[in-house]
Structure formats: structure tokens, C-alpha cells
Enzyme design. Structure first.
Site, PDB file in Angstrom:
ATOM      1  CE  LYS A 111      35.270  23.551 -24.162  1.00 32.81           C
ATOM      2  NZ  LYS A 111      35.611  24.972 -23.990  1.00 32.81           N
ATOM      3  CE  LYS A 191      35.739  20.772 -34.291  1.00 31.50           C
ATOM      4  NZ  LYS A 191      35.503  21.922 -33.406  1.00 31.50           N
ATOM      5  CE  LYS A 194      47.038  18.113 -29.163  1.00 30.93           C
ATOM      6  NZ  LYS A 194      48.119  18.705 -28.582  1.00 30.93           N
TER       7      LYS A 194
HETATM    8  P1  AMP Z   1      40.719  26.066 -31.504  1.00 33.01           P
HETATM    9  O1  AMP Z   1      41.817  25.121 -31.803  1.00 33.01           O
HETATM   10  O2  AMP Z   1      39.481  25.374 -31.025  1.00 33.01           O
HETATM   11  O3  AMP Z   1      41.162  27.225 -30.630  1.00 33.01           O
HETATM   12  O4  AMP Z   1      40.282  26.704 -32.899  1.00 33.01           O
HETATM   13  C1  AMP Z   1      40.974  27.743 -33.526  1.00 33.01           C
HETATM   14  C2  AMP Z   1      40.282  28.135 -34.808  1.00 33.01           C
HETATM   15  O5  AMP Z   1      40.292  27.041 -35.751  1.00 33.01           O
HETATM   16  C3  AMP Z   1      38.805  28.502 -34.629  1.00 33.01           C
HETATM   17  O6  AMP Z   1      38.505  29.589 -35.486  1.00 33.01           O
HETATM   18  C4  AMP Z   1      38.072  27.272 -35.068  1.00 33.01           C
HETATM   19  O7  AMP Z   1      36.780  27.571 -35.570  1.00 33.01           O
HETATM   20  C5  AMP Z   1      38.976  26.749 -36.175  1.00 33.01           C
HETATM   21  N1  AMP Z   1      38.846  25.292 -36.343  1.00 33.01           N
HETATM   22  C6  AMP Z   1      39.113  24.353 -35.390  1.00 33.01           C
HETATM   23  N2  AMP Z   1      38.901  23.105 -35.883  1.00 33.01           N
HETATM   24  C7  AMP Z   1      38.494  23.265 -37.178  1.00 33.01           C
HETATM   25  C8  AMP Z   1      38.132  22.352 -38.233  1.00 33.01           C
HETATM   26  N3  AMP Z   1      38.157  21.022 -38.055  1.00 33.01           N
HETATM   27  N4  AMP Z   1      37.764  22.880 -39.427  1.00 33.01           N
HETATM   28  C9  AMP Z   1      37.750  24.219 -39.622  1.00 33.01           C
HETATM   29  N5  AMP Z   1      38.086  25.129 -38.674  1.00 33.01           N
HETATM   30  C10 AMP Z   1      38.454  24.672 -37.468  1.00 33.01           C
END
Ligand code: AMP
Ligand code: TRP
Length: 324
Positions: A111, A191, A194
Site C-alpha cells: 500500500k 487474487k 476489488k
Molecule cells: P477484504 O475484502 O480485504 O476486507 O477481505 C475480507 C475477507 O475475504 C478476508 O478474510 C479475506 O482474507 C477474504 N478474501 C479476500 N479476497 C479473497 C480471495 N480472492 N480469495 C479468498 N479469500 C479472500
């Protein structure tokens, strides 16, 4: 008693990576283990944002989590900023966390590299995350693979605070991963995220999902329909493993290896199984969008329940630290 805490940023769109990596686990585990599920708006303000957007995204995330199956009668669902004890404990943890440990975090380095001016909040982000979890003295944190490093830091914080102030007070929380701990984007390159823009939203409609699935990358070595494919390197097969029933998963692998099906046929079957799971979620989301009062009530109740626990922890923490 075992206890779960997990958090998600109010990104506006919950995508199938979040769902398969974390949220589906929350929905399943809420029946077995006391669960706290938090929309982490204080984490979201570490990057520049527009206040009205944040308010909307927070509401949308809550609606989507409820639609995905979080049951407010079972799990405590709340918004982080409604429970100010999170920031109080984060400050305390900041005073015992070495700077070097924060600077080594991969997510900080990534970041920081993208920003001209880096807010101190980006560096301290994982300290707030440690406070989120430890405020409830939770021992289990269902998350995707990308959060493992943050949880290592949470355990360090717990160990360090315990050693200084009260041995054994905070548990050392462990991640709980799903079999789909890292979902790739449909570009097959990175991965699903968003910020990269390679997502499939949980609430996207049937046609929009098909428009994304149709051109999605499969086994790159399979050029023609008559070439046999390798399901183990195919992103679409990974999604079959997440959405399709066991007999379909086996059948898909056989059809792929023998070039019995082309990729489009395979994707159509996947699309059908995704719809079966996602259509009821979309329907519930529509109902909730039409009932903002109900969502408001759920959040008020969730914050009150969370605060009851948080205030007990903070009273004890202040006592151990001579802050009372
Ligand atoms: P975030 O959107 O970064 O707040 O992520 C929310 C949750 O989703 C966290 O537990 C992340 O580890 C999980 N997560 C986000 N992106 C992925 C992905 N591509 N595959 C699996 N888990 C994900
Ligand atoms: N950092 C997490 C993410 O980006 C969100 C989060 C904040 C979280 N606090 C948490 C996850 C506590 C689990 C537990 O996904």
C-alpha cells in the site's frame, strides 16, 4: 469458551472471493460457535475516501452479509466505529508494538508503494485489527489466506501484552481457513480483489455473471476444444469445486481430461450451480434493501451486544495497566 471474530472492509461489493474465502465460513460456524462479525469502517478510512460513499458502502456490506446468511439472532453483526473501545485498545497496543514489525508487513509495503503520502493509519492498520480480535478475546478468526500475516502479528501483540501485564489474559487467535482460501480473479492472473477489478460480485445478476464467465481464462494450454485439459490448473475447475455438487465436480474433471466437453459447456454447468446458490442471496438482498429500518435495528442491537463484551475487557485491561 471458543469465540469467533472476523471483519470485512465496507468495500461496497462483496465478491465471490470474500464469500468463498471467509463469509461462507462465518455462515456455517455461527451455528456452532459464538460469533462476532464486524464491518471495519475505521480500517477503510486509512485511504482517501468520500464520507457519503463510505456510509453507503457500509450499509450495502451489512445488507449483503445478512443476505449471504449471517443470522443476527445467532451472530453479533455490527459496525466497528459504533464500538469506540476498538480504537482505545488499538492505542494501547500501539504503545507495545515495535515499529520494525509493522514496517515488515507485506500489505503495508504494497500500500505504501502506491501512495505519495502514507498515513500513519496504514502502518498501524494491523494493530487495530489485533485490537478488533482481542477486544472479544476471540481465539478463532475465519479469514482468507491473505490475512495470515496479520494474525501472526495479532498473536505477537497478545504475547507481548500478556508478558507485561497479565499472563494468559488474551488468547493467541488462530486463523480458520476454508478449502477455497485464495480465489483467483477470472483473468487467472491475480487474487480476486476489488482493487484489481477482476471480481464477480455476490449480487451481480445471472446475465452479468455469464458475461464474465464466458471469456474467463481456463487451462492456458488448452487451445482447441479437442485438446484435453488439466483441471488442476484451471480456475473454472476451482470454482466448480466451490459451487458444484461432488458428482458434478468428478464429472467435470473427466470431461475436461478427455476433451469430452469444451470450456464453454463446462462454464455453463458452473453458471447453473452458481445461480442455484446466488439467486436466493440476491432475493434476500432485495428484501433488505427495501427495509432499511430493519437493517438499522439489527445494527443497533449488534453494537449494544458487542459493547457489553468490549466494555468488560477494557475495564479489566485498564485495571491491569494502572489506568483505572
Ligand atoms: P477484504 O475484502 O480485504 O476486507 O477481505 C475480507 C475477507 O475475504 C478476508 O478474510 C479475506 O482474507 C477474504 N478474501 C479476500 N479476497 C479473497 C480471495 N480472492 N480469495 C479468498 N479469500 C479472500
Ligand atoms: N484486514 C482485514 C481484511 O482486509 C479486515 C479485518 C479488520 C479483519 N479487522 C479484522 C479480519 C479482524 C479479521 C479479524 O480483510
Amino acid at each position: 469458551m471458543p469465540r469467533i471474530f472476523s471483519g470485512i472492509q465496507p468495500s461496497g461489493e462483496l465478491h465471490i472471493g470474500n464469500y468463498l474465502g471467509a463469509v461462507r465460513n462465518w455462515v456455517n460456524l455461527q451455528h456452532e460457535i459464538e460469533s462476532f462479525i464486524c464491518v471495519v469502517d475505521y480500517h477503510a478510512i486509512t485511504l482517501p475516501y468520500v464520507p457519503a460513499d463510505l456510509r453507503r458502502r457500509t450499509h450495502e456490506m451489512v445488507v449483503t452479509l445478512l443476505a449471504a446468511g449471517i443470522d443476527p439472532e445467532r451472530a453479533t453483526l455490527f459496525v466497528q466505529s459504533r464500538v469506540p473501545e476498538h480504537t482505545e485498545l488499538a492505542w494501547i497496543f500501539n504503545t507495545i508494538t515495535p515499529l520494525g514489525e509493522l514496517e515488515r508487513q507485506t500489505q503495508f509495503k504494497e500500500k505504501a508503494a502506491r501512495q505519495e503520502s502514507v498515513a500513519a493509519g496504514i502502518l498501524n492498520y494491523p494493530v487495530l485489527q489485533a485490537a478488533d480480535i482481542l477486544l472479544y478475546r476471540a481465539d478463532t478468526v475465519p479469514v482468507g489466506e491473505d490475512q495470515i500475516q496479520h494474525l501472526e502479528l495479532t498473536r505477537e501483540v497478545a504475547r507481548r501484552w500478556n508478558a507485561r501485564f497479565a499472563e494468559g489474559y488474551f488468547p493467541e487467535p488462530q486463523p480458520r481457513l476454508t478449502p477455497t482460501r485464495r480465489i483467483m480473479g477470472l483473468d487467472g492472473q491475480a487474487k480476486m480483489s476489488k482493487s484489481i477489478g477482476n471480481t464477480v460480485g455476490l449480487l451481480e445478476d445471472t446475465a452479468a455473471i455469464w458475461d464474465k464467465l464466458r471469456p474467463a481464462v481456463t487451462d492456458p494450454a488448452r487451445v482447441r476444444k479437442t485438446d484435453p485439459g488439466n483441471p488442476d490448473v484451471c480456475n473454472i475447475y476451482q470454482l466448480h469445486r466451490a459451487f458444484s455438487p461432488a458428482d458434478t465436480i468428478d464429472h467435470v474433471a473427466v470431461q475436461c481430461r478427455s476433451a469430452g466437453w469444451g470450456c464453454i459447456e463446462c462454464k455453463k454447468v458452473l453458471h447453473g450451480h452458481m445461480d442455484a446458490e446466488l439467486v436466493p442471496i440476491r432475493r434476500r438482498a432485495e428484501e433488505l434493501v427495501a427495509a432499511p429500518g430493519r437493517v438499522h435495528e439489527i445494527l443497533g442491537d449488534g453494537a449494544a451486544r458487542a459493547r457489553n463484551v468490549a466494555q468488560v475487557t477494557m475495564r479489566e485491561v485498564r485495571g491491569f495497566m494502572g489506568l483505572d
